[in-house]
Design a protein around this motif. Sequence first.
Motif, PDB file in Angstrom:
ATOM      1  N   GLU A 291       3.246  -0.618   7.743  1.00 31.93           N
ATOM      2  CA  GLU A 291       2.999   1.683   7.374  1.00 31.93           C
ATOM      3  C   GLU A 291       4.529   1.290   6.678  1.00 31.93           C
ATOM      4  O   GLU A 291       4.570   2.166   6.015  1.00 31.93           O
ATOM      5  CB  GLU A 291       2.160   2.228   8.036  1.00 31.93           C
ATOM      6  CG  GLU A 291       0.871   1.793   8.343  1.00 31.93           C
ATOM      7  CD  GLU A 291       0.887   0.781  10.204  1.00 31.93           C
ATOM      8  OE1 GLU A 291       1.420   1.318  11.022  1.00 31.93           O
ATOM      9  OE2 GLU A 291       0.567  -0.082   9.668  1.00 31.93           O
TER      10      GLU A 291
ATOM     11  N   VAL B 174       6.997   0.070   6.055  1.00 38.06           N
ATOM     12  CA  VAL B 174       7.850  -1.108   5.765  1.00 38.06           C
ATOM     13  C   VAL B 174       7.104  -0.539   4.317  1.00 38.06           C
ATOM     14  O   VAL B 174       8.088  -0.715   2.967  1.00 38.06           O
ATOM     15  CB  VAL B 174       7.698  -2.543   5.982  1.00 38.06           C
ATOM     16  CG1 VAL B 174       8.356  -3.016   4.318  1.00 38.06           C
ATOM     17  CG2 VAL B 174       7.570  -3.318   6.926  1.00 38.06           C
ATOM     18  N   GLY B 175       5.590  -0.893   4.055  1.00 35.10           N
ATOM     19  CA  GLY B 175       5.116  -0.131   2.894  1.00 35.10           C
ATOM     20  C   GLY B 175       6.085   1.367   2.589  1.00 35.10           C
ATOM     21  O   GLY B 175       6.496   1.663   1.076  1.00 35.10           O
TER      22      GLY B 175
ATOM     23  N   LEU C  32       9.657   0.798   0.556  1.00 34.12           N
ATOM     24  CA  LEU C  32       9.054   0.017  -0.253  1.00 34.12           C
ATOM     25  C   LEU C  32       9.204   1.333  -1.784  1.00 34.12           C
ATOM     26  O   LEU C  32       9.629   1.046  -2.503  1.00 34.12           O
ATOM     27  CB  LEU C  32       8.544  -1.232  -0.460  1.00 34.12           C
ATOM     28  CG  LEU C  32       8.740  -1.909   0.213  1.00 34.12           C
ATOM     29  CD1 LEU C  32       7.836  -3.756   0.319  1.00 34.12           C
ATOM     30  CD2 LEU C  32       9.678  -3.020  -0.378  1.00 34.12           C
TER      31      LEU C  32
END
Lengths: 332, 332
Positions: free
Chosen positions: A319, A321-322, A325
């Motif tokens: 989550e 990392v999302g 990004l």
Amino acid sequence: MEASEIDLPTVRDVRDAAQRIAPYVVRTPTIRAYRLERRLGGPRLWLKCENLQRIGAFKARGAVHAVLRLVERRRPRALVTYSSGNHAQAVAYAGTVTGLPVIVAMPEDAPAIKVAGVRALGARVVFAGTTSEHRRVAAERIAAEEDATIVQPFDDPDIIAGQATATLELDQDVHEAVGRSPDVLYVPVGGGGLVAGAALAAADGTRIHTVEPATCDAMARSLEAGERVAVEPGPTLADGLKPVKVGVRNFEIVRRRGATPVRVDDDDIGAALVALLRDEHLLVEPSAAAALAAAFRAEPAPDVQDVAVVLSGGNVAPELVGDLLGRYGGEP
Amino acid sequence: MEASEIDLPTVRDVRDAAQRIAPYVVRTPTIRAYRLERRLGGPRLWLKCENLQRIGAFKARGAVHAVLRLVERRRPRALVTYSSGNHAQAVAYAGTVTGLPVIVAMPEDAPAIKVAGVRALGARVVFAGTTSEHRRVAAERIAAEEDATIVQPFDDPDIIAGQATATLELDQDVHEAVGRSPDVLYVPVGGGGLVAGAALAAADGTRIHTVEPATCDAMARSLEAGERVAVEPGPTLADGLKPVKVGVRNFEIVRRRGATPVRVDDDDIGAALVALLRDEHLLVEPSAAAALAAAFRAEPAPDVQDVAVVLSGGNVAPELVGDLLGRYGGEP
């Protein structure tokens, strides 16, 4: 404890550690980051990929080394530890290597993914409050009741010698590739096990930068004060870099080496994590991204040809990392 | 063109290619995927990390090899190509290696990140329509007008021999680690350059599986029909695996080897991409994730000890990675 009384590991201990742990850890690759190094405006950029290590972080090195040394001296009945992060998985892994049962004191609010990671390696989890003090007390009680031996996370000569093997390999790899050692080395600092190891194992000519979040800068403040200073850790993406105080041995080794402290903030960390993922296809945890961010922020220097970073690990929630990004993925 | 007339590369050509390209490409690591291999229920899982290759994909191998061979025969004045994907960057990179100017015909709607990637390597971009036919015609016009030499993407003996070096190294690495070659090898198929190379370079005992999206299964249908079959590519996450027809040489090499086709769908691909990122900290493009997904779906077989996958590349838009993390990141 005075600096003159403590037992500090030597470079010889590091070489012994490398031999001892070789069958159980990965000789992780050192990657030349061709795309990212354009940001440095000249030097080559080398990344030591401890995110590809067993359990996903360098901590496997120190834990396996310390546990193998324990077994050589007198085989413990069981192992106990109280880190909620990578060290917990590292000790659990060392248990599988040596056939020893492992008990880990974890906070009641530990993320499910971390609890699952420890259990997947066969360790028993005991929940104990929410602070590191709660966990330490629980671990000591378990050690006494179950005749188990505590494996310290960073302030221990065998742990430091084990972590140092990452830098030893990095130096070997860069030397093999270009015939020289890195001029500069960036290492993230939590308790200081990895950077103390780096200070032991790096070539004499390599300048070491200790990297911390500006909100949790125990090593920087200690180096600036000339003695260990306690900090109140503030919020940071780099949850692996939040100890109140660096280790006695760790500080002493780093101080003697003459390392230079660097502070980074969450924006630096998030952008570096995303840049590394997009351009070099490696996922790291925020602690490792902090070290890379410090390398990006350095002023170009004409005498610097080779810059190296120890990417300490890659265990990070999908989550997060999302989110990162979404926030930094659009940048060039 | 009949199979009997075509010039097929040999394993000797692959060894020559490996020597020729060694100074210009990365000897990418072969990683043992300790966490992911639990899904296989027994065998070890080996990943050849071409996502860590120059330009982020195996295509650098074939393009550098083909261009070096061109230069040896008669130095071209310039190079031209018409892939919109990794091959474009690979030829641009081969231009930097040989000092040759490179022109790339790209679709008018090419993603900005791909155009930027080609330009960052110093190549000139010419926009030409939206179909591969538009681009091919444009490239042939440029070749005639500017005395430039076309570098084919996959149906070329020098390209195949170059791509084969990835499998040659993979076999060497697994052999060095465990004293034997992989029992099974999964390779993604677009035009078939990588898998034809694998069919040349893999050990005799290694069973090769060609992996494609179920919606773009040109190799599978061709192997089943015993001759090359054209398909109308349907939608797939794996935009690198969408040619209408596999290459003549590529098909012939794979057919002779007796490879087995496997089809995967977008759910398989997305879940495998996220699992690899979360558990092994490697980012790959959907084409590479397709090959890993095929390995996950295989029935356990008692005689299989070593499974290998060629992770073909890692160039993927950050937004897509974010989407997939949101969709598949919660799975264990």
